[in-house]
Enzyme design. Structure first.
Site, mmCIF file in Angstrom:
data_model
loop_
_atom_site.group_PDB
_atom_site.id
_atom_site.type_symbol
_atom_site.label_atom_id
_atom_site.label_comp_id
_atom_site.label_asym_id
_atom_site.label_seq_id
_atom_site.Cartn_x
_atom_site.Cartn_y
_atom_site.Cartn_z
ATOM 1 N N CYS A 200 0.975 -0.769 -0.116
ATOM 2 C CA CYS A 200 0.223 0.126 0.549
ATOM 3 C C CYS A 200 0.949 1.608 -0.031
ATOM 4 O O CYS A 200 1.145 1.998 0.831
ATOM 5 C CB CYS A 200 -0.498 -0.035 1.421
ATOM 6 S SG CYS A 200 -1.358 -1.602 1.560
ATOM 7 N N ALA A 201 1.638 1.420 -1.060
ATOM 8 C CA ALA A 201 2.848 2.279 -1.001
ATOM 9 C C ALA A 201 2.510 4.255 -1.094
ATOM 10 O O ALA A 201 3.248 4.380 -0.160
ATOM 11 C CB ALA A 201 3.606 1.907 -2.354
ATOM 12 N N GLY A 204 4.917 6.850 -1.308
ATOM 13 C CA GLY A 204 5.975 6.388 -1.669
ATOM 14 C C GLY A 204 7.058 6.868 -0.724
ATOM 15 O O GLY A 204 7.998 6.610 -0.899
ATOM 16 N N GLY A 205 6.630 7.581 0.387
ATOM 17 C CA GLY A 205 7.937 7.454 1.173
ATOM 18 C C GLY A 205 8.353 7.009 2.087
ATOM 19 O O GLY A 205 9.626 6.103 2.068
ATOM 20 N N LYS A 206 7.915 5.568 2.852
ATOM 21 C CA LYS A 206 8.002 4.462 3.038
ATOM 22 C C LYS A 206 8.567 3.367 2.051
ATOM 23 O O LYS A 206 10.212 2.468 2.038
ATOM 24 C CB LYS A 206 7.153 3.435 3.374
ATOM 25 C CG LYS A 206 6.504 4.352 4.768
ATOM 26 C CD LYS A 206 5.574 2.986 5.997
ATOM 27 C CE LYS A 206 4.825 3.611 6.995
ATOM 28 N NZ LYS A 206 4.111 4.923 6.399
ATOM 29 N N ASP A 224 -0.650 0.226 -5.317
ATOM 30 C CA ASP A 224 -1.393 0.860 -4.841
ATOM 31 C C ASP A 224 -2.625 1.061 -5.298
ATOM 32 O O ASP A 224 -2.477 0.600 -6.890
ATOM 33 C CB ASP A 224 -0.886 2.297 -4.673
ATOM 34 C CG ASP A 224 -2.487 3.160 -3.220
ATOM 35 O OD1 ASP A 224 -1.557 3.474 -2.207
ATOM 36 O OD2 ASP A 224 -3.043 3.689 -4.014
ATOM 37 N N ASP A 268 1.899 -1.634 4.619
ATOM 38 C CA ASP A 268 0.852 0.026 5.519
ATOM 39 C C ASP A 268 -0.348 -0.430 5.484
ATOM 40 O O ASP A 268 -0.874 0.874 4.275
ATOM 41 C CB ASP A 268 2.315 0.769 5.039
ATOM 42 C CG ASP A 268 2.041 2.160 6.244
ATOM 43 O OD1 ASP A 268 1.277 2.331 7.098
ATOM 44 O OD2 ASP A 268 2.480 3.567 5.101
ATOM 45 N N CYS A 321 -1.459 3.699 11.483
ATOM 46 C CA CYS A 321 -1.210 5.114 12.110
ATOM 47 C C CYS A 321 -1.784 5.163 12.815
ATOM 48 O O CYS A 321 -2.863 6.163 12.797
ATOM 49 C CB CYS A 321 -0.321 5.914 10.701
ATOM 50 S SG CYS A 321 -1.846 6.373 9.829
#
EC number: 2.1.1.-
Length: 377
Positions: A200-201, A204-206, A224, A268, A321
């Site tokens: 679940c990009a 793209g931060g992770k 995604d 994520d 989160c």
């Protein structure tokens, strides 16, 4: 109910902006739209207006709903300033009762320190590329290293530069990334040469962090359901000069985007975002228990559907989160019970289930769980 007798220009302007908000609109989106058309506002004015809007969301249940909007905004600004100067100015029981919607009490356990953190402006964390950390520290100066294991490239920034306009940002040497999100990457412990899947990009931060931890060796599949997010990932990866990735859409269903088996899978998952309510206080009043329950179904499905792509010896990391029990421990416990063939995996030297609290890390609240598929004996 709180009131402020003084309504200054900031309160008036913030109230005007708030009056134009669409139902459920995020404050950051509203500010972006507003500032795009009010280019003459000085940076200090923008900061003050943003602070007033976020304070109005944080102190929503302390404000008189019958009062005029400028009066409510001014009252929230007064409460925010008083609280930041002295957190004891608001009784702990009042914070517990009013800072969050009532349904949250059965879903989330927050300490008094977490509640105080929830009512204060969020910190600004950045992540550097390791090769440029020393240079960025000299350039920004107002930085403090993150605690381990993010201390090599995680920095808390307390200066007043617009980081999006700085040379290190445009050169791809730093990213704006909350410490909680950075810790997800460190919990994955990707090794150079491995193949990972960021299911679940998003933007793209992770993915970019995993690429950095892989030292450019190996490959990341980034998926995604939204092509727009993947296009944003492409732009960010180009700026950061990250090329060891592939991206494609995946709707989270049983049909996988590739036949590749992975050394590591990061899920994520979409969630209620309760852990980000310090940064997005307006979401407290639009998120419902029904949202939590519906997202929990999606989260469990993502784990089940991604699992077949995990290699023997591979690592499966679940991250959200949020702090809601229905989306965190309940999901991890049910998945563990359904898959006795998997072994729980210790994360961040803490255990197979880790809650990152707002107050301990001065960051977004996060929940992590991990498993490994044993190799054949």
């Amino acid at each position: 109910m709180a009131r402020s007798p003084h309504i200054d220009g900031t309160a008036q302007r913030a109230a005007q902006i708030l009056s134009r908000a669409k139902p459920g609109q995020r404050i950051d989106t509203l500010l972006r739209e507003t500032f795009a058309h009010q280019r003459r506002l000085a940076p200090a004015e923008k900061t003050a207006i943003a602070g007033a809007l976020f304070a109005t969301a944080r102190w929503h249940r302390w404000l008189d709903p019958k009062a005029a909007l400028p009066v409510r905004v001014a009252a929230a600004m007064h409460l925010q300033a008083r609280f930041e100067a002295d957190p004891t100015s608001v009784k702990p029981e009042a914070l517990a009762a009013l800072a969050l919607p009532d349904w949250v009490r059965d879903e989330v356990d927050l300490s008094p320190a977490d509640l105080i953190a929830l009512q204060t402006p969020p910190p600004l964390w950045i992540r550097t590329r390791a090769a440029y950390t020393k240079r960025i520290k000299r350039f920004l100066t107002a930085v403090t290293p993150a605690p381990a294991p993010a201390n090599r490239t995680g920095l808390l920034y307390s200066g007043d530069k617009d980081l999006f306009r700085t040379e290190p940002f445009h050169q791809g040497h730093l990213e704006i990334q909350d410490l909680g999100s950075q810790l997800v990457g460190h919990a994955c412990v990707p090794q150079p040469g491995e193949t990972w899947w960021d299911t679940c990009a998003g933007e793209g931060g992770k993915t970019l962090h995993l690429a950095e931890l892989l030292e450019g060796k190996g490959l990341i599949w980034a998926t995604d359901r939204h092509t727009g997010r993947l296009q944003k990932l492409k732009q960010r990866a180009s700026r950061a000069k990250v090329f060891n990735y592939r991206s494609t859409t995946w709707d989270g269903g049983a049909k996988l985007p590739t036949k590749t088996l992975f050394d590591g899978i990061l899920i994520d998952a979409p969630c209620s975002g309760i852990g980000t309510w310090r940064r997005n206080p307006h979401a407290r009043w639009t998120t419902t228990l029904t949202d939590v329950q519906e997202l929990a179904v999606v989260q469990r499905q993502l784990l089940e559907h991604a699992l077949p792509a995990l290699k023997p010896g591979g690592r499966l990391i679940y991250a959200v989160c949020t702090l809601a029990k229905s989306e965190t421990t309940a999901i991890a416990d049910a998945f563990t019970a359904a898959h006795p063939e998997l072994q729980p995996l210790a994360l961040l030297n803490r255990g197979p289930q880790v809650t990152l609290s707002l107050s301990e890390w001065n960051a977004n609240g996060m929940f992590l769980a991990g498993w490994t598929r044993p190799t054949a004996s």
